[in-house]
Write a protein that holds these residues in place. Structure first.
Motif, PDB file in Angstrom:
ATOM      1  N   ALA A  30     -41.193 -12.849  23.695  1.00 47.94           N
ATOM      2  CA  ALA A  30     -40.099 -13.734  23.311  1.00 47.94           C
ATOM      3  C   ALA A  30     -40.312 -15.121  23.888  1.00 47.94           C
ATOM      4  CB  ALA A  30     -38.765 -13.166  23.799  1.00 47.94           C
ATOM      5  N   ALA A  31     -39.834 -16.133  23.177  1.00 47.39           N
ATOM      6  CA  ALA A  31     -39.915 -17.513  23.641  1.00 47.39           C
ATOM      7  C   ALA A  31     -38.572 -17.911  24.218  1.00 47.39           C
ATOM      8  CB  ALA A  31     -40.286 -18.440  22.493  1.00 47.39           C
ATOM      9  N   ILE A  32     -38.569 -18.384  25.474  1.00 51.00           N
ATOM     10  CA  ILE A  32     -37.337 -18.785  26.142  1.00 51.00           C
ATOM     11  C   ILE A  32     -37.273 -20.311  26.212  1.00 51.00           C
ATOM     12  CG2 ILE A  32     -35.994 -18.728  28.269  1.00 51.00           C
ATOM     13  CD1 ILE A  32     -37.160 -16.045  28.903  1.00 51.00           C
ATOM     14  N   THR A  33     -36.196 -20.874  25.714  1.00 55.65           N
ATOM     15  CA  THR A  33     -35.938 -22.304  25.842  1.00 55.65           C
ATOM     16  C   THR A  33     -34.800 -22.492  26.831  1.00 55.65           C
ATOM     17  OG1 THR A  33     -36.633 -22.756  23.575  1.00 55.65           O
ATOM     18  CG2 THR A  33     -35.256 -24.415  24.634  1.00 55.65           C
ATOM     19  N   LEU A  34     -35.001 -23.349  27.811  1.00 56.75           N
ATOM     20  CA  LEU A  34     -33.998 -23.571  28.852  1.00 56.75           C
ATOM     21  C   LEU A  34     -33.067 -24.708  28.464  1.00 56.75           C
ATOM     22  CD1 LEU A  34     -36.397 -23.394  31.918  1.00 56.75           C
ATOM     23  CD2 LEU A  34     -35.254 -21.513  30.733  1.00 56.75           C
ATOM     24  N   SER A  35     -31.784 -24.537  28.756  1.00 55.64           N
ATOM     25  CA  SER A  35     -30.811 -25.552  28.375  1.00 55.64           C
ATOM     26  C   SER A  35     -29.640 -25.570  29.340  1.00 55.64           C
ATOM     27  CB  SER A  35     -30.298 -25.285  26.958  1.00 55.64           C
ATOM     28  OG  SER A  35     -29.264 -26.184  26.609  1.00 55.64           O
ATOM     29  N   ALA A  36     -29.069 -26.757  29.538  1.00 58.83           N
ATOM     30  CA  ALA A  36     -27.797 -26.892  30.243  1.00 58.83           C
ATOM     31  C   ALA A  36     -26.673 -26.683  29.228  1.00 58.83           C
ATOM     32  CB  ALA A  36     -27.696 -28.277  30.881  1.00 58.83           C
ATOM     33  N   PRO A  37     -25.448 -26.414  29.683  1.00 55.25           N
ATOM     34  CA  PRO A  37     -24.343 -26.151  28.747  1.00 55.25           C
ATOM     35  C   PRO A  37     -24.001 -27.350  27.861  1.00 55.25           C
ATOM     36  CG  PRO A  37     -23.783 -25.415  30.970  1.00 55.25           C
ATOM     37  CD  PRO A  37     -25.029 -26.231  31.089  1.00 55.25           C
ATOM     38  N   GLU A  38     -24.210 -28.559  28.356  1.00 54.12           N
ATOM     39  CA  GLU A  38     -23.830 -29.735  27.587  1.00 54.12           C
ATOM     40  C   GLU A  38     -24.645 -29.824  26.297  1.00 54.12           C
ATOM     41  OE1 GLU A  38     -24.731 -29.765  30.780  1.00 54.12           O
ATOM     42  OE2 GLU A  38     -22.719 -29.961  31.654  1.00 54.12           O
ATOM     43  N   GLY A  39     -23.951 -30.049  25.196  1.00 53.40           N
ATOM     44  CA  GLY A  39     -24.630 -30.204  23.913  1.00 53.40           C
ATOM     45  C   GLY A  39     -25.130 -28.910  23.314  1.00 53.40           C
ATOM     46  N   ILE A  40     -24.641 -27.781  23.804  1.00 49.38           N
ATOM     47  CA  ILE A  40     -25.154 -26.489  23.344  1.00 49.38           C
ATOM     48  C   ILE A  40     -24.882 -26.257  21.852  1.00 49.38           C
ATOM     49  CG2 ILE A  40     -23.048 -25.316  24.133  1.00 49.38           C
ATOM     50  CD1 ILE A  40     -26.616 -23.887  23.859  1.00 49.38           C
ATOM     51  N   VAL A  41     -23.707 -26.677  21.389  1.00 53.43           N
ATOM     52  CA  VAL A  41     -23.368 -26.473  19.972  1.00 53.43           C
ATOM     53  C   VAL A  41     -24.334 -27.237  19.070  1.00 53.43           C
ATOM     54  CG1 VAL A  41     -21.632 -26.938  18.200  1.00 53.43           C
ATOM     55  CG2 VAL A  41     -20.947 -25.938  20.388  1.00 53.43           C
ATOM     56  N   GLU A  42     -24.626 -28.484  19.434  1.00 51.42           N
ATOM     57  CA  GLU A  42     -25.560 -29.290  18.638  1.00 51.42           C
ATOM     58  C   GLU A  42     -26.949 -28.674  18.660  1.00 51.42           C
ATOM     59  OE1 GLU A  42     -23.435 -30.433  20.850  1.00 51.42           O
ATOM     60  OE2 GLU A  42     -22.037 -31.437  19.481  1.00 51.42           O
ATOM     61  N   THR A  43     -27.353 -28.132  19.816  1.00 53.82           N
ATOM     62  CA  THR A  43     -28.665 -27.494  19.925  1.00 53.82           C
ATOM     63  C   THR A  43     -28.764 -26.286  18.996  1.00 53.82           C
ATOM     64  OG1 THR A  43     -28.915 -28.196  22.227  1.00 53.82           O
ATOM     65  CG2 THR A  43     -30.272 -26.355  21.503  1.00 53.82           C
ATOM     66  N   LEU A  44     -27.713 -25.460  18.967  1.00 56.27           N
ATOM     67  CA  LEU A  44     -27.730 -24.262  18.126  1.00 56.27           C
ATOM     68  C   LEU A  44     -27.681 -24.604  16.640  1.00 56.27           C
ATOM     69  CD1 LEU A  44     -25.359 -21.933  20.188  1.00 56.27           C
ATOM     70  CD2 LEU A  44     -27.825 -21.676  19.858  1.00 56.27           C
ATOM     71  N   ARG A  45     -27.014 -25.690  16.311  1.00 55.75           N
ATOM     72  CA  ARG A  45     -26.961 -26.095  14.904  1.00 55.75           C
ATOM     73  C   ARG A  45     -28.271 -26.733  14.446  1.00 55.75           C
ATOM     74  NH1 ARG A  45     -20.797 -28.513  15.088  1.00 55.75           N
ATOM     75  NH2 ARG A  45     -19.738 -26.550  14.572  1.00 55.75           N
ATOM     76  N   ARG A  46     -28.980 -27.340  15.381  1.00 60.21           N
ATOM     77  CA  ARG A  46     -30.199 -28.055  15.036  1.00 60.21           C
ATOM     78  C   ARG A  46     -31.409 -27.119  14.947  1.00 60.21           C
ATOM     79  NH1 ARG A  46     -29.900 -31.321  18.875  1.00 60.21           N
ATOM     80  NH2 ARG A  46     -31.333 -30.315  20.305  1.00 60.21           N
ATOM     81  N   SER A  47     -31.429 -26.072  15.770  1.00 60.38           N
ATOM     82  CA  SER A  47     -32.586 -25.177  15.837  1.00 60.38           C
ATOM     83  C   SER A  47     -32.166 -23.736  15.587  1.00 60.38           C
ATOM     84  CB  SER A  47     -33.269 -25.286  17.208  1.00 60.38           C
ATOM     85  OG  SER A  47     -33.636 -26.619  17.480  1.00 60.38           O
ATOM     86  N   GLN A  48     -33.146 -22.924  15.223  1.00 60.32           N
ATOM     87  CA  GLN A  48     -32.896 -21.517  14.930  1.00 60.32           C
ATOM     88  C   GLN A  48     -33.231 -20.669  16.154  1.00 60.32           C
ATOM     89  OE1 GLN A  48     -35.589 -21.466  11.531  1.00 60.32           O
ATOM     90  NE2 GLN A  48     -33.881 -21.167  10.147  1.00 60.32           N
ATOM     91  N   TYR A  49     -32.225 -19.983  16.680  1.00 60.79           N
ATOM     92  CA  TYR A  49     -32.436 -19.071  17.803  1.00 60.79           C
ATOM     93  C   TYR A  49     -31.912 -17.681  17.427  1.00 60.79           C
ATOM     94  CZ  TYR A  49     -33.573 -23.073  20.725  1.00 60.79           C
ATOM     95  OH  TYR A  49     -34.173 -24.196  21.234  1.00 60.79           O
ATOM     96  N   ASP A  50     -32.622 -16.652  17.913  1.00 61.93           N
ATOM     97  CA  ASP A  50     -32.186 -15.281  17.646  1.00 61.93           C
ATOM     98  C   ASP A  50     -31.056 -14.866  18.575  1.00 61.93           C
ATOM     99  OD1 ASP A  50     -34.236 -14.480  15.630  1.00 61.93           O
ATOM    100  OD2 ASP A  50     -35.596 -14.883  17.291  1.00 61.93           O
ATOM    101  N   LEU A  51     -30.998 -15.500  19.751  1.00 58.49           N
ATOM    102  CA  LEU A  51     -30.081 -15.019  20.780  1.00 58.49           C
ATOM    103  C   LEU A  51     -29.793 -16.122  21.790  1.00 58.49           C
ATOM    104  CD1 LEU A  51     -28.798 -12.284  21.918  1.00 58.49           C
ATOM    105  CD2 LEU A  51     -30.842 -12.133  23.336  1.00 58.49           C
ATOM    106  N   VAL A  52     -28.540 -16.179  22.252  1.00 55.59           N
ATOM    107  CA  VAL A  52     -28.160 -17.046  23.364  1.00 55.59           C
ATOM    108  C   VAL A  52     -27.939 -16.161  24.586  1.00 55.59           C
ATOM    109  CG1 VAL A  52     -26.407 -18.598  24.303  1.00 55.59           C
ATOM    110  CG2 VAL A  52     -27.078 -18.792  21.905  1.00 55.59           C
ATOM    111  N   VAL A  53     -28.579 -16.503  25.696  1.00 55.82           N
ATOM    112  CA  VAL A  53     -28.350 -15.805  26.965  1.00 55.82           C
ATOM    113  C   VAL A  53     -27.646 -16.769  27.900  1.00 55.82           C
ATOM    114  CG1 VAL A  53     -29.409 -14.810  29.018  1.00 55.82           C
ATOM    115  CG2 VAL A  53     -30.274 -14.196  26.756  1.00 55.82           C
ATOM    116  N   ILE A  54     -26.450 -16.384  28.375  1.00 59.41           N
ATOM    117  CA  ILE A  54     -25.695 -17.195  29.334  1.00 59.41           C
ATOM    118  C   ILE A  54     -25.809 -16.535  30.702  1.00 59.41           C
ATOM    119  CG2 ILE A  54     -23.426 -18.080  29.988  1.00 59.41           C
ATOM    120  CD1 ILE A  54     -22.648 -17.997  27.030  1.00 59.41           C
ATOM    121  N   GLN A  55     -26.348 -17.270  31.677  1.00 64.43           N
ATOM    122  CA  GLN A  55     -26.452 -16.765  33.040  1.00 64.43           C
ATOM    123  C   GLN A  55     -25.390 -17.431  33.906  1.00 64.43           C
ATOM    124  OE1 GLN A  55     -31.114 -15.547  33.549  1.00 64.43           O
ATOM    125  NE2 GLN A  55     -30.425 -17.406  34.524  1.00 64.43           N
ATOM    126  N   ALA A  56     -24.676 -16.623  34.664  1.00 67.63           N
ATOM    127  CA  ALA A  56     -23.600 -17.155  35.503  1.00 67.63           C
ATOM    128  C   ALA A  56     -23.293 -16.153  36.610  1.00 67.63           C
ATOM    129  CB  ALA A  56     -22.350 -17.412  34.659  1.00 67.63           C
TER     130      ALA A  56
END
Length: 259
Positions: A30-56
């Motif tokens: 699997a390919a993991i792309t790292l991201s901060a929470p800011e702008g997450i909606v725009e990121t998901l709309r712009r690119s195709q991801y199979d899954l979002v993993v939220i770590q907290a």
């Protein structure tokens, strides 16, 4: 499998994957792309991801609510340090598809990741059934009418990917990321070559056009080609002329990508 990994607190702002997730991604190519929470909606709309993993540290309900209120259907798996039944129930009620602890074994975590993606694609078991086509995720075998289709490992990965995302056109970037896990990716032409080779192999099973091509967009599985009606129609047609196709060396690998 393309995973967008998000951290929800300042100590883990880039969503650095926990060791079990890193191992699961390696084992599951699997390919993991790292991201901060800011702008997450725009990121998901712009690119195709199979899954979002939220770590907290605990279930991050605010971020889950934000994604779901934005009408995004991308599956969400939450990985937490600690939780309670009430917090887990709230996360699931808000739209998370699963919630697990960071201590989970990588083998089980990988199985859960795959199960979430599979269910999101409308499949309820490890064997994906699409008309005459069956894709056995456990054994990595593809059959038509119960007969094994002789595919290379990467060809299998491509058919599995398109089967899981059967209702979507996938561009070459998304396919390359999924098949080569962000590492040493070959030229995009490799995908065209693989599509041609799979088409040729499928023709021996009376599957004339297993994939749909949309110019400048990508490829999608052609479900109608695997229906019984299509099989009957193909028996009344002359077999297509097989063209010569060149092959390009394919290398595999995995890399964790920074945004």
């Amino acid at each position: 499998m393309r995973i967008l990994c998000i951290g929800s607190n300042s100590a883990n702002a880039l969503g650095l994957p926990c060791p079990p997730l890193t191992q699961a991604a390696t084992d599951g190519a699997a390919a993991i792309t790292l991201s901060a929470p800011e702008g997450i909606v725009e990121t998901l709309r712009r690119s195709q991801y199979d899954l979002v993993v939220i770590q907290a540290p605990s279930p991050e309900t605010r971020l889950i609510r934000h994604i779901r209120n934005s009408r995004l259907s991308t599956p969400i798996l939450v990985i937490v340090t600690t939780t309670t039944p009430a917090l887990t129930a709230e996360a699931l009620a808000l739209g998370a598809d699963d919630c697990v602890l960071t201590t989970m074994d990588p083998i089980e975590l990988l199985a859960r990741l795959r199960a979430v993606v599979r269910r999101a694609g409308g499949h309820d078991s490890q064997t994906l059934h699409i008309g005459r086509l069956s894709v056995d995720v456990a054994t990595r075998q593809i059959c038509v009418d119960g007969k094994l289709v002789p595919l290379t490992p990467k060809e299998y990965d491509l058919v599995e990917l398109l089967s899981l995302r059967k209702n979507q056109f996938l561009n070459k970037e998304a396919v390359l990321d999924s098949l080569y896990s962000g590492g040493d990716e070959p030229h995009g032409k490799v995908i065209d070559v693989m599509i041609c080779k799979i088409r040729k192999k499928m023709r021996t099973f009376d599957i004339s056009e297993p994939f749909l091509t949309l110019w400048r967009t990508g490829y999608r599985l052609n479900e109608s080609a695997f229906t019984l009606t299509a099989a009957i129609m193909n028996t009344n047609q002359a077999p297509p002329h097989a063209s010569r196709e060149s092959s390009i060396p394919i290398r595999s690998g995995i890399n964790i990508i920074s945004p």
